[in-house]
Design an enzyme around this catalytic site. Sequence first.
Site, mmCIF file in Angstrom:
data_model
loop_
_atom_site.group_PDB
_atom_site.id
_atom_site.type_symbol
_atom_site.label_atom_id
_atom_site.label_comp_id
_atom_site.label_asym_id
_atom_site.label_seq_id
_atom_site.Cartn_x
_atom_site.Cartn_y
_atom_site.Cartn_z
ATOM 1 N N ASN A 189 0.850 -1.177 0.000
ATOM 2 C CA ASN A 189 0.000 0.000 0.000
ATOM 3 C C ASN A 189 0.895 1.240 0.000
ATOM 4 O OD1 ASN A 189 -1.629 2.210 1.156
ATOM 5 N ND2 ASN A 189 -3.200 0.646 1.374
ATOM 6 N N HIS A 219 -3.161 0.336 -3.611
ATOM 7 C CA HIS A 219 -3.285 -0.613 -2.501
ATOM 8 C C HIS A 219 -2.238 -1.700 -2.709
ATOM 9 C CE1 HIS A 219 -7.719 0.413 -1.392
ATOM 10 N NE2 HIS A 219 -7.047 1.493 -1.753
ATOM 11 N N CYS A 273 -10.069 -3.934 -4.316
ATOM 12 C CA CYS A 273 -9.122 -5.007 -4.637
ATOM 13 C C CYS A 273 -9.836 -6.338 -4.864
ATOM 14 C CB CYS A 273 -8.065 -5.115 -3.545
ATOM 15 S SG CYS A 273 -7.032 -3.617 -3.466
ATOM 16 N N CYS A 288 -10.072 -5.102 0.252
ATOM 17 C CA CYS A 288 -11.221 -4.202 0.242
ATOM 18 C C CYS A 288 -12.061 -4.501 -1.000
ATOM 19 C CB CYS A 288 -10.733 -2.751 0.238
ATOM 20 S SG CYS A 288 -9.908 -2.277 -1.312
ATOM 21 N N GLU A 308 -2.546 -4.916 -3.151
ATOM 22 C CA GLU A 308 -2.907 -5.835 -4.233
ATOM 23 C C GLU A 308 -2.743 -5.187 -5.605
ATOM 24 O OE1 GLU A 308 -5.569 -6.769 -0.635
ATOM 25 O OE2 GLU A 308 -4.777 -4.968 -1.624
ATOM 26 N N ASP A 358 -8.536 5.088 4.539
ATOM 27 C CA ASP A 358 -8.195 3.994 3.639
ATOM 28 C C ASP A 358 -9.394 3.098 3.369
ATOM 29 O OD1 ASP A 358 -5.964 2.672 2.161
ATOM 30 O OD2 ASP A 358 -6.493 0.994 3.471
#
Length: 168
Positions: free
Chosen positions: A60, A71, A101, A98, A73, A161
Site C-alpha cells: 500500500n 493498494h 481489490c 477491500c 494488491e 483507507d
Amino acid sequence: MPDRQELPLPDTLTETEQSLYRQMLAVAIEEARQGLAEGGIPIGAALFTQDGKLLSRGHNRRVQEGDPSIHGETDAFRRAGRQTSYRDLVMVTTLAPCWYCSGLVRQFHIGTLIVGESRTFQGGVDWLREHGVRVIDLDSQECVDLLTGYISAHPEIWNEDIGELPSA
C-alpha cells in the site's frame, strides 16, 4: 464481528500447501513492513504462480504517493505486468482485500487468494468465495498485530483507507 465462513480452513490444507502458502505470505509481510517503514499503511501483497514462483510484490502506497488507488494488491498486480491469463495465479495479501481489490481479483479471474488475516477487516472475502475464488485465510497473528498497531497509532489514516470518514 460477523461470523466468517472459512472454506477451506487452514487445518484442511495439506502440510505442503500450508508451508507453501506461509512462505508466500512471508513475502507479503515483508512488503507490509516496507510500507510501514516508508510511513504508510502496512498492507503487503504478492502474486505467484501456483507452484510458488514469485511474479511480483507490492505494498500500500496511498500515503507515500498521495494516490488512493495504490493498494497492496493493485501494486503487486501492476508490477506483474501483462499476463495472458490470471486464472492459475495466486494473490497473497496480508489483509482481506477491500471491495476495490476484491473487484480486481474477480475481474481478472485470479483463482486463489491467500489472506493473512480478516479479523481486522473482512472486505470482500465472502463475496469472492460466492463467485468461485478459492479464499484461504491463514489467520496470521503477525498480520493482525502489524495492522492493529498501525490503526491504534493512525486511526484517521486507516478510516480514510477503508472509506469510513466522519460525517461532515
